[in-house]
Design a protein around this motif. Structure first.
Motif, mmCIF file in Angstrom:
data_model
loop_
_atom_site.group_PDB
_atom_site.id
_atom_site.type_symbol
_atom_site.label_atom_id
_atom_site.label_comp_id
_atom_site.label_asym_id
_atom_site.label_seq_id
_atom_site.Cartn_x
_atom_site.Cartn_y
_atom_site.Cartn_z
ATOM 1 N N SER A 1 -8.208 -3.212 -4.767
ATOM 2 C CA SER A 1 -7.279 -2.501 -5.383
ATOM 3 C C SER A 1 -6.351 -1.926 -4.155
ATOM 4 N N ASN A 2 -5.076 -1.169 -4.590
ATOM 5 C CA ASN A 2 -4.255 -0.483 -3.749
ATOM 6 C C ASN A 2 -4.309 0.842 -4.087
ATOM 7 N N ALA A 3 -5.311 1.265 -3.977
ATOM 8 C CA ALA A 3 -5.472 2.758 -4.497
ATOM 9 C C ALA A 3 -4.992 3.788 -3.442
ATOM 10 N N VAL A 4 -4.648 3.386 -2.290
ATOM 11 C CA VAL A 4 -3.780 4.213 -1.459
ATOM 12 C C VAL A 4 -2.145 4.254 -1.543
ATOM 13 N N TYR A 5 -1.916 3.566 -2.642
ATOM 14 C CA TYR A 5 -0.192 3.354 -3.058
ATOM 15 C C TYR A 5 0.124 4.850 -3.105
ATOM 16 N N HIS A 6 -0.280 5.806 -3.763
ATOM 17 C CA HIS A 6 0.323 7.316 -3.781
ATOM 18 C C HIS A 6 -0.340 8.279 -2.817
ATOM 19 N N GLY A 7 -0.950 7.542 -1.707
ATOM 20 C CA GLY A 7 -1.704 8.490 -0.902
ATOM 21 C C GLY A 7 -3.321 8.574 -1.235
ATOM 22 N N TRP A 8 -3.959 8.819 0.053
ATOM 23 C CA TRP A 8 -5.462 8.699 -0.025
ATOM 24 C C TRP A 8 -5.920 9.721 -1.066
ATOM 25 N N ASP A 9 -6.766 9.589 -1.791
ATOM 26 C CA ASP A 9 -7.393 10.702 -2.608
ATOM 27 C C ASP A 9 -8.975 10.019 -3.059
ATOM 28 N N THR B 1 0.851 -1.232 -0.008
ATOM 29 C CA THR B 1 -0.004 0.093 0.076
ATOM 30 C C THR B 1 0.998 1.201 0.014
ATOM 31 N N GLU B 2 0.827 2.124 1.197
ATOM 32 C CA GLU B 2 1.421 3.483 1.154
ATOM 33 C C GLU B 2 2.795 3.546 1.540
ATOM 34 N N GLN B 3 3.719 4.496 1.013
ATOM 35 C CA GLN B 3 4.784 4.477 1.702
ATOM 36 C C GLN B 3 4.760 5.830 2.561
ATOM 37 N N ARG B 4 4.635 5.864 3.779
ATOM 38 C CA ARG B 4 4.270 6.889 4.515
ATOM 39 C C ARG B 4 5.438 8.015 4.775
ATOM 40 N N LEU B 5 6.820 7.343 4.704
ATOM 41 C CA LEU B 5 7.892 8.401 4.844
ATOM 42 C C LEU B 5 8.716 8.320 3.881
ATOM 43 N N ARG B 6 9.174 9.332 3.296
ATOM 44 C CA ARG B 6 10.029 9.307 2.166
ATOM 45 C C ARG B 6 11.443 8.409 2.504
ATOM 46 N N GLY B 7 11.813 7.373 1.841
ATOM 47 C CA GLY B 7 13.046 6.621 2.084
ATOM 48 C C GLY B 7 12.619 5.382 3.086
ATOM 49 N N ALA B 8 11.478 5.394 3.404
ATOM 50 C CA ALA B 8 11.123 4.343 4.350
ATOM 51 C C ALA B 8 10.556 3.072 3.652
ATOM 52 N N PRO B 9 10.617 1.907 4.417
ATOM 53 C CA PRO B 9 9.876 0.854 3.469
ATOM 54 C C PRO B 9 8.263 1.068 3.076
ATOM 55 N N ARG B 10 8.121 0.532 2.263
ATOM 56 C CA ARG B 10 6.458 0.723 1.914
ATOM 57 C C ARG B 10 5.600 -0.195 2.616
ATOM 58 N N THR B 11 4.526 0.002 3.049
ATOM 59 C CA THR B 11 3.551 -0.574 3.921
ATOM 60 C C THR B 11 3.358 -1.912 3.025
ATOM 61 N N TRP B 12 3.482 -3.276 3.621
ATOM 62 C CA TRP B 12 3.501 -4.188 2.802
ATOM 63 C C TRP B 12 3.116 -5.497 3.730
ATOM 64 N N GLY B 13 2.050 -6.013 3.722
ATOM 65 C CA GLY B 13 2.117 -7.087 4.547
ATOM 66 C C GLY B 13 1.605 -6.997 5.970
ATOM 67 N N VAL B 14 1.455 -5.657 6.396
ATOM 68 C CA VAL B 14 1.097 -5.121 7.674
ATOM 69 C C VAL B 14 0.079 -4.110 7.368
ATOM 70 N N PRO B 15 -0.969 -3.943 8.407
ATOM 71 C CA PRO B 15 -2.062 -3.333 8.067
ATOM 72 C C PRO B 15 -1.839 -1.827 7.541
ATOM 73 N N HIS B 16 -2.395 -1.296 6.682
ATOM 74 C CA HIS B 16 -2.207 0.290 6.395
ATOM 75 C C HIS B 16 -2.952 1.130 7.674
ATOM 76 N N ASP B 17 -3.945 0.713 8.187
ATOM 77 C CA ASP B 17 -4.556 1.339 9.200
ATOM 78 C C ASP B 17 -3.707 1.364 10.539
#
Length: 343
Positions: A316-324, A207-223
């Motif tokens: 879908s992973n519509a939050v991949y680029h942030g929520w809109d 799903t989302e990369q919350r912080l630039r340079g940090a690992p993307r949220t993947w396999g753990v809840p986005h919430d």
């Protein structure tokens, strides 16, 4: 739309798939998958894009796992509450203190029906981090907070009510929430549905990369609240596939049995949400009762039309680029429209 079931399924999947493809081609999110079906008559799958750039050129299909976000509410908590009601462990309309005398007020005066229908008046801001390291059970913290409106007075969509139900279900049914949910899903044949964390895999959508340079949220809840609770919560944390969601839809649309009966009770309108839409127990229902549905924040949806036994699943992973919210607005509106009687 064609009258024959499989023709309707195929044509609808093509129409919705085209709109999904437009969003993906426009760079809104990496990809997604739809299943359109009619219980007992067939399914059609429409996948577009890729699972994610991290996954190479792997295309999403009905077996790709997605973070369901708030579809957890209807895939885990809502059916387990129904099981507790059927077992005589919970009265939907009795104050929670009847089953849990230790809970403080004002939350102990609320009912399970109010929590399920988002009419409890419970605090809307989740903010669980404030309760860390207090030594007090989280359920007591949630119930001790002041209400923001009188119980039953208005609809306000909040996660806290389902978080609270997720904390209480193990006490009612005698096993941890993840075990209860796993037993439910396996009994329904949902073999790819699970609470996280899950290992990173090309068949699991990040799903989302919350912080630039940090690992993307993947396999753990986005919430974040579900993550704070270790990935197992009543409001979010479940991962599944479009195939499993389609199987779940067909169980709910079945002719008889405890789950279809619970679904029939739950889709009765209880409180208005907006013109033409009401909230039942967990589900949003159209004013005429022809469609019940629920969304997940990450970009998932499940739509059910009980009278025709038709359904639409979106993953879908519509939050991949942030929520809109606009990214899925057209597709979600169309998915609802194709199931309405006029269509």
């Amino acid at each position: 739309m064609p009258a024959e079931p499989q023709e309707w399924v195929d044509a609808t999947a093509a129409v919705l798939g085209a709109v999904l493809g437009e969003a993906v081609d426009g760079g809104q999110f990496p990809g997604g998958v739809l299943v359109v079906g009619q219980a007992g008559a067939g399914r059609a799958v429409a996948g577009r894009g890729v699972v994610a750039p991290e996954c190479g050129d792997v295309r999403p299909d009905e077996h790709t796992r997605y973070d369901l976000a708030s579809l957890t509410k209807v895939l885990a908590t809502w059916p387990l509450v129904g099981a507790a009601v059927r077992a005589g462990r919970l009265d939907l309309d009795a104050p929670l203190r009847a089953a849990f005398p230790e809970l403080p007020s004002p939350g102990s005066k609320l009912t399970a029906a109010q929590l399920l229908s988002h009419t409890s008046g419970i605090l809307p801001r989740t903010g669980l981090a404030r309760y860390e390291h207090t030594g007090r059970p989280l359920a007591e913290h949630l119930c001790a907070e002041p209400l923001v409106s009188a119980p039953g007075a208005r609809h306000r969509y909040v996660d806290r009510g389902f978080i609270l139900l997720g904390l209480l279900l193990p006490e009612l049914l005698g096993r941890p929430l993840a075990d209860l949910a796993d037993g439910l899903w396996r009994g329904l044949g949902l073999t790819a549905t699970a609470y996280g964390p899950l290992p990173r895999d090309a068949r699991l959508a990040p799903t989302e990369q919350r912080l630039r340079g940090a690992p993307r949220t993947w396999g753990v809840p986005h919430d974040p609240s579900a993550a704070l609770l270790g990935g197992v919560a009543g409001h979010a944390g479940v991962f599944s596939t479009a195939a499993d969601l389609a199987a779940f839809a067909e169980h709910l649309l079945g002719a008889d049995g405890p789950l279809p009966e619970w679904f029939a009770l739950s889709r009765r309108p209880r409180t208005p949400v907006e013109p033409g839409l009401h909230r039942g127990l967990a589900w949003i229902v159209t004013a005429d009762g022809s469609v019940a549905y629920h969304h997940g924040f990450t970009g998932t949806s499940l739509y059910l039309a009980p009278r025709t036994r038709r359904y639409v699943v979106l993953c879908s992973n519509a939050v991949y680029h942030g929520w809109d919210r606009a990214r899925l607005a057209a597709l979600r509106a169309l998915a609802l429209r194709v199931l309405l009687p006029a269509s």
